[in-house]
Write a protein that holds these residues in place. Structure first.
Motif, short mmCIF file in Angstrom:
data_model
loop_
_atom_site.label_atom_id
_atom_site.label_comp_id
_atom_site.label_asym_id
_atom_site.label_seq_id
_atom_site.Cartn_x
_atom_site.Cartn_y
_atom_site.Cartn_z
N ASN A 81 -15.17 -1.00 -27.37
CA ASN A 81 -14.07 -0.20 -27.89
C ASN A 81 -13.32 -0.96 -28.97
O ASN A 81 -13.48 -2.17 -29.13
N GLU A 82 -12.50 -0.22 -29.72
CA GLU A 82 -11.78 -0.80 -30.86
C GLU A 82 -10.72 -1.80 -30.41
O GLU A 82 -10.44 -2.78 -31.10
N ASP A 83 -10.12 -1.56 -29.24
CA ASP A 83 -9.10 -2.49 -28.74
C ASP A 83 -9.69 -3.90 -28.56
O ASP A 83 -9.06 -4.90 -28.91
N SER A 84 -10.91 -3.96 -28.03
CA SER A 84 -11.57 -5.26 -27.85
C SER A 84 -11.78 -5.95 -29.18
O SER A 84 -11.58 -7.17 -29.31
N TYR A 85 -12.16 -5.18 -30.19
CA TYR A 85 -12.39 -5.74 -31.52
C TYR A 85 -11.10 -6.34 -32.08
O TYR A 85 -11.11 -7.44 -32.65
N ASN A 86 -9.98 -5.65 -31.90
CA ASN A 86 -8.70 -6.15 -32.41
C ASN A 86 -8.26 -7.42 -31.68
O ASN A 86 -7.69 -8.33 -32.28
N ILE A 87 -8.52 -7.47 -30.39
CA ILE A 87 -8.18 -8.68 -29.61
C ILE A 87 -8.98 -9.87 -30.13
O ILE A 87 -8.44 -10.96 -30.33
N ILE A 88 -10.27 -9.64 -30.35
CA ILE A 88 -11.14 -10.71 -30.84
C ILE A 88 -10.66 -11.22 -32.19
O ILE A 88 -10.60 -12.44 -32.44
N LYS A 89 -10.28 -10.30 -33.07
CA LYS A 89 -9.78 -10.70 -34.39
C LYS A 89 -8.53 -11.59 -34.26
O LYS A 89 -8.37 -12.57 -35.01
N ASP A 90 -7.64 -11.26 -33.33
CA ASP A 90 -6.43 -12.06 -33.13
C ASP A 90 -6.78 -13.49 -32.69
O ASP A 90 -6.14 -14.45 -33.12
N VAL A 91 -7.80 -13.61 -31.84
CA VAL A 91 -8.20 -14.94 -31.38
C VAL A 91 -8.80 -15.75 -32.53
O VAL A 91 -8.48 -16.93 -32.71
N PHE A 92 -9.65 -15.11 -33.31
CA PHE A 92 -10.21 -15.80 -34.48
C PHE A 92 -9.12 -16.23 -35.44
O PHE A 92 -9.17 -17.33 -36.01
N ALA A 93 -8.10 -15.39 -35.62
CA ALA A 93 -7.00 -15.71 -36.54
C ALA A 93 -6.18 -16.90 -36.06
O ALA A 93 -5.51 -17.57 -36.86
N SER A 94 -6.24 -17.18 -34.76
CA SER A 94 -5.51 -18.32 -34.20
C SER A 94 -6.29 -19.62 -34.30
O SER A 94 -5.77 -20.68 -33.95
N GLY A 95 -7.54 -19.54 -34.74
CA GLY A 95 -8.37 -20.73 -34.85
C GLY A 95 -9.05 -21.16 -33.57
O GLY A 95 -9.69 -22.21 -33.53
N LEU A 96 -8.93 -20.35 -32.51
CA LEU A 96 -9.57 -20.70 -31.24
C LEU A 96 -11.02 -20.22 -31.24
O LEU A 96 -11.44 -19.37 -30.45
N SER A 97 -11.80 -20.77 -32.15
CA SER A 97 -13.21 -20.43 -32.25
C SER A 97 -13.91 -21.55 -33.02
O SER A 97 -13.24 -22.40 -33.63
N VAL A 98 -15.21 -21.55 -33.00
CA VAL A 98 -15.97 -22.52 -33.79
C VAL A 98 -15.93 -22.15 -35.27
O VAL A 98 -15.82 -23.00 -36.14
N SER A 99 -15.98 -20.84 -35.53
CA SER A 99 -15.99 -20.37 -36.92
C SER A 99 -15.64 -18.89 -36.96
O SER A 99 -16.01 -18.13 -36.05
#
Length: 560
Positions: free
Chosen positions: A117-135
């Protein structure tokens, strides 16, 4: 496992990766790359055997493909091989990574996850924007109907592959949960070794109640997935230079890097080595799971051309700061804790008195009657596999909760040791009661900070009360020198009559429920005291599983 069996396992793995029927020549070529010198004629011979077993099927002149039975055999029936395969799989992916950070071309290791769902996509984007990812680089693909989307993200193993291409051989050691306070990495809370496990270490911690990625983003405090490796200290500066260049092109994930021989994040680092911690590539998806959304997460499954990937977000506001180094505590590994508990248990079989090792889990007092009824029903439906002993114990500081103590299988090791027999906990596993019964997952006690059974319960992998699927129980494997087998059998028989869960006593070199112990030893498989606790959780009662482990007198326990 014989050489012929190893060859057939590798053939099944090769076919499992293929999307179409595959001929003997391609299989022979891939086997050669894996160190198996097998010609096309020999491959065809092994394929005929696999056809007869129903693991593969012939697709005309195009070749063979793996069947559903073959996939099931690969996933479940070869557990003694899987505990070695997980680490070798990561070594293979590291070697095959050929990404060049100067040209931004080549293959990277990716995790593939599916959201719905779209909500999951938006949550993921927020995490990436915080730098909590490899890339932030991802590959997005719509799948099926509706809003389902497959997202490929860069795995931290990519960094190991890039370092290897630059002449730096890292040693992946652990995957686990890293504690964050005020945005500073403090120490690992839990760890699992990359070796001797059928469960990918970070995959073990993908459960809503284990991670708290959203808390880190919102409040700066919580737990995130991370992994840890060692690197020779002589290449420390070269490593730092490469990591800096990677960050400039959008591949980061580095949490901290130690000095020569400096212990970091609660982990020891020997002189001549440095420690490097990297964020788990699946961290953004853990945030989705924490909110209860459906998601399918796969770790380090394949390689992807970096040129097919694009940033999912633009600017990144990195949340994590420099490691605080405020916590000098060392991670207590479960085998060390277990040995100390084993040596304190003093239960006397003949007198039926003395201290046993107990697991204590906590529930709300209002749920106690329902919980006891579930435990009783579980025992009455399967007296062979569920231990009937329990004790109600007060919560140390919460009047609204109550503890349920059950017998830990370490008590069995304690009895054997007290009688002069060395018994070593080897694996905690998930046992499926098919015909024959088989372990479908194993995690070594050596190199883990958390009881494997607690992981299986947290991930809802048991099936004790469910009637629409094969029964899956928690069990442990212990290893005992063969010379002590006769004496052990006598003691184990007496314990079994008292209600201790002892499923099977093996022989030297015997696969015991398709798991094995070292040569010149034999294995015993024992049930976990947490089986009845897992049954409670399966029925939807909120329970804090194995929050405490302590010694209690056996004679004070009640029986279901």
């Amino acid at each position: 496992m014989s050489e012929s069996e190893r060859r057939m396992i590798e053939i099944l793995r090769i076919l499992n990766k293929q999307e179409k029927a595959t001929g003997s020549k391609l299989i022979a070529d891939e086997l050669k790359e894996k160190g198996f010198n097998l010609g096309e004629r020999a491959v065809r011979y092994h394929m005929q055997i696999l056809d007869e077993k129903g693991y593969t099927e012939r697709m005309g002149y195009s070749g063979r493909q793996i069947t559903d039975l073959g996939r099931e055999k690969l996933e479940k029936g070869l557990i003694y091989d899987q505990v070695d395969f997980i680490y070798s799989k990561f070594e293979e992916l590291i070697y095959l990574t050929n990404f060049n950070y100067m040209t931004k071309k080549g293959n990277v290791v990716v995790n593939t996850s599916t959201i719905y769902n779209e909500d999951s996509y938006n949550i993921i984007k927020d995490v990436f924007a915080s730098g909590l990812s490899v890339s932030p680089y991802v590959n997005l693909n719509d799948v099926g109907k509706g809003d389902a989307m497959e997202i490929k993200t860069i795995c931290g193993t990519t960094i190991d592959g890039i370092l290897l291409n630059e002449g730096i051989a890292s040693q992946p050691l652990y995957g686990g949960l890293l504690k964050i306070e005020d945005n500073h990495p403090v120490a690992f809370k839990e760890l699992i070794s990359y070796k001797k496990t059928s469960v990918t270490p970070l995959d073990a911690f993908i459960a809503p109640e284990m991670t708290s990625v959203l808390d880190v983003i919102n409040d700066g405090t919580g737990y995130i997935p991370a992994n840890f490796r060692l690197i020779p200290s002589v290449v420390r500066q070269k490593t730092i230079d490469i990591l800096s260049k990677l960050k400039n092109i959008g591949i980061n994930g580095t949490i901290t890097i130690s000095e020569d021989g400096e212990n970091i994040l609660g982990l020891p680092v020997n002189k001549g080595m440095i420690g490097l911690a990297i964020i788990g590539g699946i961290t953004p998806f853990c945030a989705v799971q924490e909110l209860g959304y459906d998601i399918d997460i796969k770790i380090g499954e394949e390689l992807e051309n970096f040129e097919k990937m694009n940033p999912i977000v633009g600017n990144i506001d990195y949340k994590l700061k420099k490691s605080s180094n405020r916590d000098d505590s060392k991670i207590p590994f479960i085998l060390s804790k277990s040995w100390n508990l084993i040596h304190q248990a003093n239960f006397d079989i003949e007198k039926e008195k003395g201290d046993i090792v107990a697991n204590i889990s906590y529930i709300k007092k209002e749920d106690l009657d329902a919980a006891i009824n579930i435990m009783k029903e579980s025992y009455e439906s399967d007296e062979k596999h569920v231990n009937p002993h329990y004790q109600i114990i007060a919560h140390p500081d919460d009047d609204e909760k109550i503890g349920i103590a059950t017998i830990c299988s370490l008590s069995i090791d304690g009895v054997l040791v007290n009688n002069g027999i060395k018994s070593t906990p080897k694996y905690g596993g998930l046992l499926e009661l098919t015909e024959p019964a088989l372990f479908i997952d194993l995690i070594s006690y050596n190199g883990s900070s958390i009881d494997p059974h607690k992981i299986f319960i947290a991930k809802d992998m048991t099936s004790i009360t469910k009637t629409n699927e094969p029964k899956r129980l928690l069990a442990s494997i212990k290893e005992i020198p063969y010379v002590a087998r006769d004496s052990s059998v006598d003691l184990l028989d007496k314990m079994s009559k008292l209600g201790f869960s002892i499923y099977k006593i093996g022989k030297p070199r015997e696969l015991i429920y398709n798991a094995k112990v070292d040569n010149y030893n034999f294995g015993i498989v024992t049930g976990s005291g947490l089986n009845s606790i897992a049954a409670i959780k399966e029925k939807g009662i909120d329970i804090e599983v194995k929050a405490d482990t302590k010694l209690i007198p056996f004679e004070n326990m009640d029986k279901l």
